[in-house]
Motif scaffolding. Structure first.
Motif, PDB file in Angstrom:
ATOM      1  N   THR A 191       0.921  -1.202   0.020  1.00  0.00           N
ATOM      2  CA  THR A 191      -0.034   0.108   0.050  1.00  0.00           C
ATOM      3  C   THR A 191       0.943   1.149   0.068  1.00  0.00           C
ATOM      4  N   THR A 192       0.358   2.450  -0.418  1.00  0.00           N
ATOM      5  CA  THR A 192       1.153   3.611  -0.519  1.00  0.00           C
ATOM      6  C   THR A 192       1.568   4.018   1.080  1.00  0.00           C
ATOM      7  N   GLU A 193       0.681   3.328   1.795  1.00  0.00           N
ATOM      8  CA  GLU A 193       1.063   3.748   3.418  1.00  0.00           C
ATOM      9  C   GLU A 193       2.189   2.988   3.719  1.00  0.00           C
ATOM     10  N   ARG A 194       2.222   1.708   3.438  1.00  0.00           N
ATOM     11  CA  ARG A 194       3.449   0.940   3.936  1.00  0.00           C
ATOM     12  C   ARG A 194       4.852   1.481   3.223  1.00  0.00           C
ATOM     13  N   ILE A 195       4.838   1.836   1.912  1.00  0.00           N
ATOM     14  CA  ILE A 195       5.860   2.124   1.179  1.00  0.00           C
ATOM     15  C   ILE A 195       6.219   3.324   1.689  1.00  0.00           C
ATOM     16  N   GLY A 196       5.244   4.270   2.197  1.00  0.00           N
ATOM     17  CA  GLY A 196       5.755   5.632   2.751  1.00  0.00           C
ATOM     18  C   GLY A 196       6.496   5.556   3.970  1.00  0.00           C
ATOM     19  N   GLU A 197       5.911   4.503   4.715  1.00  0.00           N
ATOM     20  CA  GLU A 197       6.527   4.237   6.240  1.00  0.00           C
ATOM     21  C   GLU A 197       8.087   3.760   5.907  1.00  0.00           C
ATOM     22  N   ALA A 198       8.027   2.833   4.968  1.00  0.00           N
ATOM     23  CA  ALA A 198       9.453   2.388   4.755  1.00  0.00           C
ATOM     24  C   ALA A 198      10.290   3.403   4.252  1.00  0.00           C
ATOM     25  N   ARG A 199       9.875   4.434   3.382  1.00  0.00           N
ATOM     26  CA  ARG A 199      11.048   5.591   3.135  1.00  0.00           C
ATOM     27  C   ARG A 199      11.239   6.556   4.365  1.00  0.00           C
ATOM     28  N   SER A 200      10.119   6.643   5.211  1.00  0.00           N
ATOM     29  CA  SER A 200      10.524   7.324   6.087  1.00  0.00           C
ATOM     30  C   SER A 200      11.267   7.001   7.292  1.00  0.00           C
ATOM     31  N   ARG A 201      11.187   5.726   7.384  1.00  0.00           N
ATOM     32  CA  ARG A 201      12.257   4.959   8.226  1.00  0.00           C
ATOM     33  C   ARG A 201      13.604   5.052   7.718  1.00  0.00           C
ATOM     34  N   LEU A 202      13.622   5.053   6.338  1.00  0.00           N
ATOM     35  CA  LEU A 202      15.039   4.981   5.862  1.00  0.00           C
ATOM     36  C   LEU A 202      15.531   6.429   6.004  1.00  0.00           C
ATOM     37  N   GLY A 203      14.646   7.289   5.959  1.00  0.00           N
ATOM     38  CA  GLY A 203      15.134   8.975   5.944  1.00  0.00           C
ATOM     39  C   GLY A 203      15.641   8.973   7.370  1.00  0.00           C
ATOM     40  N   ALA A 204      14.783   8.524   8.473  1.00  0.00           N
ATOM     41  CA  ALA A 204      15.218   8.794   9.660  1.00  0.00           C
ATOM     42  C   ALA A 204      16.425   8.050  10.102  1.00  0.00           C
TER      43      ALA A 204
END
Length: 291
Positions: A271-284
């Protein structure tokens, strides 16, 4: 109890992986399964943490029975070199799970914590009861780095450590070991024909529409496996970029008509939510490492 369950031999070269995924999906359904028969409720109380009817010992016994059949099948890949490569990714993840407390005292010595190879070109991986994780050769071929493959293993390992199968059964309170084993037996038998339609016929009667021959964890469980898996990935020394890169690769594949080549996308829908959360974790993670 385990000795009372007889399993039909798996079909050779013919769709048993999809059938098995459908069978395991039956363990995860909550509202669509009929109540088990009265005789199926007389299970021993094992005193395990998740469920008296589907505790750690019970889950391991079921997993062992499934694995005995899988190891007899020609599609079980006994390749020492590839297995060594897989173990080089798997063992650090298991060690990280232990150090982080994801593998607790109930499961550390009682689950198998075993990864195995399946000779199939499709892109897929799956968790089974009792600490077993299967990986298709097609998934290994698709990944461009060990970090990407490790991210999938970390996700599947998290399904095991969080006992998502047992938790789903406990939450539903409408499933038992015997009914789950019977479903697995039936779907594996239907897999003899190599036809998804044959497997669906076995699980008809209100279940086929929900299962669709795939292993579907709930959205919350997928997100939990993503979050915990990311921690295992970085804790084991792999690049945090591996999970986001794998998600992006799978997302690109999902936009295409894969003609059945990507069963992982159906069993673990992005889902776009799961993909977005993965990118957010990577950024953090990148920001923390830059400090």
């Amino acid at each position: 109890m385990a000795s009372s369950l007889a399993f039909t031999p798996l079909p050779t070269r013919g769709g048993w992986r999809r059938a098995l995924a459908g069978a395991c999906a039956a363990l995860l359904l909550s509202g669509s399964l009929p109540p088990p028969a009265r005789a199926q409720n007389n299970l021993p109380a094992l005193g395990d943490s998740v469920s008296e009817d589907f505790g750690v010992g019970t889950e391991r016994r079921l997993g062992d029975q499934i694995m005995r059949e899988i190891r007899r099948d020609p599609d079980y890949a006994d390749d020492p070199l590839l297995q060594d490569y897989l173990e080089s990714l798997w063992q650090p993840l298991v060690a990280a799970a232990r150090s982080r407390g994801e593998i607790d005292g109930d499961t550390t010595g009682r689950f198998a914590w075993e990864v195995f190879l399946v000779r199939d070109r499709s892109v897929n991986a799956f968790a089974l009861p009792g600490g077993f994780v299967g990986v298709h050769l097609g998934l290994i071929a698709m990944t461009a780095s060990s970090d990407e493959l490790a991210s999938v293993l970390a996700h599947e390992l998290s399904h095991v450590t969080q006992r998502h199968i047992a938790r789903s059964i406990t939450n539903s309170r409408r499933q038992s070991l015997l009914s789950a084993a019977a479903m697995i037996l039936g779907v594996i038998a239907a897999g003899r024909s190599g036809s998804a339609d044959a497997a669906n016929a076995v699980i008809a009667g209100g279940q086929a529409a929900a299962i669709q021959g795939q292993l579907n964890f709930s959205r919350d469980m997928e997100r939990e496996a993503d979050r915990i898996g990311f921690g295992l990935l970085t804790g084991a020394g792999f690049s945090p970029a591996g999970m986001a890169a794998m998600f992006e690769k799978l997302d690109q594949a999902s936009r295409l008509n894969d003609s059945g080549s990507y069963p992982y996308l159906r069993s673990h829908p992005l889902t776009t939510e799961r993909i977005g959360e993965a990118r957010s974790r990577l950024g953090a993670a990148v920001r923390r490492n830059a400090r």
